[in-house]
Scaffold this motif. Structure first.
Motif, PDB file in Angstrom:
ATOM      1  N   ARG A  19     -74.991 -76.045  14.573  1.00  0.00           N
ATOM      2  CA  ARG A  19     -73.952 -76.486  15.571  1.00  0.00           C
ATOM      3  C   ARG A  19     -74.273 -77.743  16.438  1.00  0.00           C
ATOM      4  O   ARG A  19     -73.454 -78.706  16.554  1.00  0.00           O
ATOM      5  CB  ARG A  19     -73.799 -75.451  16.608  1.00  0.00           C
ATOM      6  N   GLY A  23     -72.041 -80.963  15.794  1.00  0.00           N
ATOM      7  CA  GLY A  23     -71.410 -81.602  17.113  1.00  0.00           C
ATOM      8  C   GLY A  23     -71.634 -83.150  17.160  1.00  0.00           C
ATOM      9  O   GLY A  23     -70.730 -83.972  17.357  1.00  0.00           O
ATOM     10  N   GLN A  76     -65.843 -84.917  24.946  1.00  0.00           N
ATOM     11  CA  GLN A  76     -66.109 -83.433  25.167  1.00  0.00           C
ATOM     12  C   GLN A  76     -67.725 -83.163  24.416  1.00  0.00           C
ATOM     13  O   GLN A  76     -68.369 -82.240  24.941  1.00  0.00           O
ATOM     14  CB  GLN A  76     -65.011 -82.728  24.092  1.00  0.00           C
ATOM     15  N   PHE A  77     -67.646 -83.915  23.380  1.00  0.00           N
ATOM     16  CA  PHE A  77     -69.146 -83.560  22.680  1.00  0.00           C
ATOM     17  C   PHE A  77     -70.454 -84.563  23.248  1.00  0.00           C
ATOM     18  O   PHE A  77     -71.443 -84.333  22.858  1.00  0.00           O
ATOM     19  CB  PHE A  77     -69.375 -83.677  21.315  1.00  0.00           C
ATOM     20  N   GLU A  83     -68.082 -76.503  24.216  1.00  0.00           N
ATOM     21  CA  GLU A  83     -66.945 -75.527  24.316  1.00  0.00           C
ATOM     22  C   GLU A  83     -66.634 -75.379  25.723  1.00  0.00           C
ATOM     23  O   GLU A  83     -65.354 -74.911  26.143  1.00  0.00           O
ATOM     24  CB  GLU A  83     -67.610 -73.988  24.013  1.00  0.00           C
ATOM     25  N   GLU A  86     -63.398 -77.497  25.859  1.00  0.00           N
ATOM     26  CA  GLU A  86     -62.463 -77.273  24.590  1.00  0.00           C
ATOM     27  C   GLU A  86     -60.924 -77.526  25.448  1.00  0.00           C
ATOM     28  O   GLU A  86     -60.377 -78.006  24.663  1.00  0.00           O
ATOM     29  CB  GLU A  86     -62.738 -76.041  24.120  1.00  0.00           C
ATOM     30  N   GLY A 146     -64.315 -79.712  12.336  1.00  0.00           N
ATOM     31  CA  GLY A 146     -63.750 -78.641  13.547  1.00  0.00           C
ATOM     32  C   GLY A 146     -63.927 -77.427  13.130  1.00  0.00           C
ATOM     33  O   GLY A 146     -64.073 -76.522  14.143  1.00  0.00           O
ATOM     34  N   SER A 151     -63.927 -75.511  16.572  1.00  0.00           N
ATOM     35  CA  SER A 151     -63.559 -76.505  17.758  1.00  0.00           C
ATOM     36  C   SER A 151     -62.046 -76.887  17.384  1.00  0.00           C
ATOM     37  O   SER A 151     -61.863 -77.818  16.484  1.00  0.00           O
ATOM     38  CB  SER A 151     -64.123 -77.607  17.890  1.00  0.00           C
ATOM     39  N   LYS A 152     -60.782 -76.162  18.144  1.00  0.00           N
ATOM     40  CA  LYS A 152     -59.703 -76.749  17.742  1.00  0.00           C
ATOM     41  C   LYS A 152     -59.467 -78.100  18.255  1.00  0.00           C
ATOM     42  O   LYS A 152     -58.382 -78.712  17.861  1.00  0.00           O
ATOM     43  CB  LYS A 152     -58.589 -75.543  18.549  1.00  0.00           C
TER      44      LYS A 152
END
Length: 212
Positions: A19, A23, A76-77, A83, A86, A146, A151-152
């Motif tokens: 993960r 990411g 975000q990352f 998350e 998200e 994604g 991850s949407k």
């Protein structure tokens, strides 16, 4: 502990490391897109002003929206727990889809009914061709990453990159038809189709739905 056939068992640490790598890949793809779209925006807007092309200027401003989309994913990352961001990332991406749809739709209608006769632009044709080749591959990488991450937001970012490829095709078609046949109406008509697709994708991002 190894299993019966000698294959190392997958541990929770292995999953966490995967993960982390995914990411990092999502973040690097977004950084690349930000850098590319900054260059694309400068070239497209400059060429559009020289040629008097609303389509080229609109394409350049779309690149600015793509920069915003990439920065959202980087933001975000950059968090230790992506998350946690998200939902906000999805909402920001949805707004960027709506902004893209509004701008492309309005400029397409303006060009269709009130536009002048833009000059042909070799620089615009080359730029659109390069983006048409490059963007689908980047979009595919984003969407795969994604989905692997669950991850949407990253998937939605990939969809927006794919829309950039569609818009590149629209721009390329319009510029070529204008240069060869003088069909100045071709680009804005196709632009309206792109705007409609952008609205749909924006609604799906807002609802948090995965795209097929």
């Amino acid at each position: 502990m190894d299993d019966a056939i000698g294959t190392p068992a997958v541990t929770p640490a292995d999953g966490e490391e995967r993960r982390r790598l995914l990411g990092r890949r999502a973040k690097l793809l977004a950084i690349f897109l930000v850098a590319y779209n900054v260059i694309e925006a400068i070239v497209a807007i400059s060429a559009g002003v020289v040629a008097g092309s609303i389509a080229l200027i609109g394409f350049g401003l779309d690149s600015v929206i793509e920069v915003c989309s990439g920065l959202i994913i980087v933001w975000q990352f950059s968090h230790k727990i992506p998350e946690a961001r998200e939902r906000r990332a999805l909402r920001l991406l949805a707004f960027s889809f709506f902004a893209l749809a509004a701008y492309v739709g309005i400029e397409s209608l303006r060009a269709l009914f009130f536009g002048g006769e833009p000059e042909s632009s070799t620089a615009g044709i080359v730029l659109a061709a390069v983006s048409l080749i490059l963007m689908p591959a980047i979009a595919l990488a984003q969407r795969r990453t994604g989905r692997a991450l669950g991850s949407k937001a990253v998937v939605a970012g990939g969809t927006q990159t794919l829309l950039c490829a569609y818009l590149s095709a629209v721009l390329l078609t319009g510029l070529v038809l204008n240069a060869i046949l003088g069909w100045s109406w071709a680009d804005p008509v196709a632009g309206l189709v792109i705007a409609a697709v952008a609205v749909r994708e924006g609604l799906e991002a807002w609802r948090g739905e995965d795209n097929p």
